[in-house]
Write a protein that holds these residues in place. Structure first.
Motif, PDB file in Angstrom:
ATOM      1  N   VAL A  60       0.833  -1.199   0.000  1.00  0.00           N
ATOM      2  CA  VAL A  60       0.000   0.000   0.000  1.00  0.00           C
ATOM      3  C   VAL A  60       0.872   1.255   0.000  1.00  0.00           C
ATOM      4  O   VAL A  60       0.627   2.211  -0.758  1.00  0.00           O
ATOM      5  CB  VAL A  60      -0.944  -0.004   1.212  1.00  0.00           C
ATOM      6  N   ILE A 100       1.125   4.257  -2.789  1.00  0.00           N
ATOM      7  CA  ILE A 100       0.874   5.666  -2.479  1.00  0.00           C
ATOM      8  C   ILE A 100       2.049   6.529  -2.904  1.00  0.00           C
ATOM      9  O   ILE A 100       1.878   7.607  -3.500  1.00  0.00           O
ATOM     10  CB  ILE A 100       0.577   5.838  -0.977  1.00  0.00           C
ATOM     11  N   ILE A 139      -6.808   3.840   2.015  1.00  0.00           N
ATOM     12  CA  ILE A 139      -6.470   3.853   0.586  1.00  0.00           C
ATOM     13  C   ILE A 139      -7.667   4.283  -0.242  1.00  0.00           C
ATOM     14  O   ILE A 139      -7.509   4.920  -1.301  1.00  0.00           O
ATOM     15  CB  ILE A 139      -5.950   2.463   0.140  1.00  0.00           C
TER      16      ILE A 139
END
Length: 495
Positions: free
Chosen positions: A132, A136, A417
């Protein structure tokens, strides 16, 4: 006749995002690497089994046509159900009892999933968080600071005498001793998004403070290492988590924590592994080496004495004083650091002190970077108040509680997210309620589908209606619905 399920519009964007989150950031290969595998739900005998005319074959059966069959549930389905049950209007127990659970398998299978003996839940959280975070970072510019934040929070347990490694823990919020664990958490942030990448439930090494059973397990096993970590000092756990982040390739510039972990030995240990720290320090008797600018003489003073011997900045400056010091450690080594004194907003006559081991960082950036530490407090609030960290898991197994803690962290990642990718102004609480609303609507849709399907089957059976007549009845029924409900249906096609 068309099935009611085929003409009912059940597309939900947030629910689909949970499935997409699994496929993009977790995947089946990662589950296998972490030992999170499928589970046997039921074992039954194939009554239609025929054997070859061979005594051994009749005894054992053919490998491809065994008389004993297993019904298994995939690890993906179990994990997604674990993630979704938090947003449901009822507990998993009530959903199983009323036959409204998401999938068709036994309640015991759902709860045994938490106790998989070979499951490395800590690795699952670390690898998921890494995927994740890297995603990002690939979508943002380099003009920001990445930081790791560490803090602990009380994981309370009522009646913890039967819970493994449950201990008496001092709660810093209300200054009382509670039963439970210290949930040590390490998170990553870029100033906007917070991702928890590592957690550990800390107990105690003092047998007098231990309330729950302390079963001895081989320390070479995964379960043994997990329990050994629970009895490790908090500062050492922080160092271990920082090394894990380094090894996993999580990008960060600084480590942030509050006064509970900012001892000179901790600062020196983190500096020794190539990590700079920004932290708040206590107003205690700990001595630091300060050089008098007038005489050049080095003196050992605490933060209060250093503050009293230096001239403060006047006006509306963001900080009162900035001083370069040397922090000695027990091995005789020393490192340079910077103390920044700031006026306490709660009491204008008081001050607080921050320490930074990166001498190239100016005071404004030090204070701006430390404000990111509040992200971990919002995570604790969100996980306890909304994601059912304290109320969902009632198991007495330390492994089951650990897996529940990791699943709660993944739930938080899903909301974080989703908020990042949509670049909207909705808070995580608002996203939580939207997912919960979608799941409630999904369950209502399933109930409506079941009732309508049974009704139409009864009409067809009682009145001997044809498929064309049933479709006509459906069209009339849908056409008479109010507009908001009519939009949730699509007209059936000709049979």
């Amino acid at each position: 006749m068309n099935s009611i399920a085929e003409i009912f519009d059940n597309s939900k964007q947030l629910l689909d995002s949970i499935e997409n989150f699994f496929d993009k950031y977790i995947g089946r290969p990662l589950l296998r690497k972490c030992g999170v595998i499928k589970m046997v739900d039921d074992i039954f005998v194939n009554s239609g089994m025929t054997y070859f005319d061979n005594p051994i074959s009749r005894l054992l059966g053919d490998l491809k046509q065994s008389p004993v069959l297993e019904k298994v549930v995939s690890a993906k389905d179990l994990l997604i159900d674990k993630l979704l049950v938090c947003f449901a209007p009822a507990s998993a127990y009530l959903m199983f009892k009323t036959d409204t659970f998401f999938r068709d398998y036994k309640q015991d299978t759902f709860y045994r999933f938490d106790k998989l003996p070979g499951a490395n839940w800590e690795r699952l959280q670390l690898e998921t968080a890494k995927n994740v975070i890297l995603d990002i970072e690939s979508q943002t510019t380099d003009k920001h600071i990445n930081a790791l934040i560490f803090d602990d929070s009380l994981y309370a347990r009522t009646g913890g005498k039967g819970t493994e490694l449950c201990a008496r823990v001092f709660d810093h919020n209300d200054h009382k001793t509670r039963l439970g664990y210290r949930m040590m958490t390490g998170g990553w942030t870029n100033g906007e998004t917070f991702i928890p990448f590592a957690q550990s439930l800390l107990s105690t090494r003092d047998e007098k403070q231990m309330v729950g059973p302390n079963v001895r397990i081989d320390c070479r096993t995964l379960r043994g290492k997990r329990r050994a970590m629970a009895k490790t000092k908090g500062t050492l756990v922080v160092q271990h988590m920082v090394k894990q982040a380094h090894k996993a390739g999580i990008p960060f510039d600084y480590v942030l924590f509050d006064t509970w972990f900012s001892s000179p030995s901790q600062l020196a240990a983190l500096k020794g592994i190539g990590t700079d720290v920004i932290a708040m320090i206590k107003k205690n008797s700990t001595k630091y080496i300060w050089r008098d600018p007038a005489t050049g003489e080095e003196k050992k003073l605490n933060v209060k004495e250093i503050y009293s011997r230096n001239k403060k900045r006047r006006g509306r400056s963001r900080y009162l004083l900035s001083v370069d010091i040397i922090i000695p450690d027990s091995t005789g080594n020393a490192m340079k650091a910077k103390l920044v004194y700031v006026r306490n907003h709660s009491n204008r006559k008081d001050w607080v002190c921050f320490v930074c081991t990166d001498m190239t960082l100016d005071e404004e950036k030090i204070l701006r970077a430390y404000t990111m530490r509040w992200k971990i407090e919002t995570y604790f609030k969100m996980s306890k108040s909304y994601l059912k960290l304290r109320t969902e898991c009632h198991s007495t197994s330390y492994d089951a509680i650990t897996s529940h803690m990791v699943i709660v962290a993944i739930r938080y990642m899903i909301l974080a997210i989703e908020r990042f990718q949509n670049t909207d102004n909705r808070s995580l609480e608002e996203l939580f309620y939207e997912v919960q609303r979608d799941i409630i609507n999904e369950m209502m849709d399933c109930a409506i589908i079941l009732i309508l399907d049974i009704m139409l089957q009864s009409v067809k059976q009682h009145f001997k209606a044809s498929d064309e007549q049933i479709n006509g009845l459906l069209c009339t029924f849908i056409g008479n619905l109010p507009t908001p409900w009519r939009e949730r249906f699509t007209m059936p096609t000709a049979a």
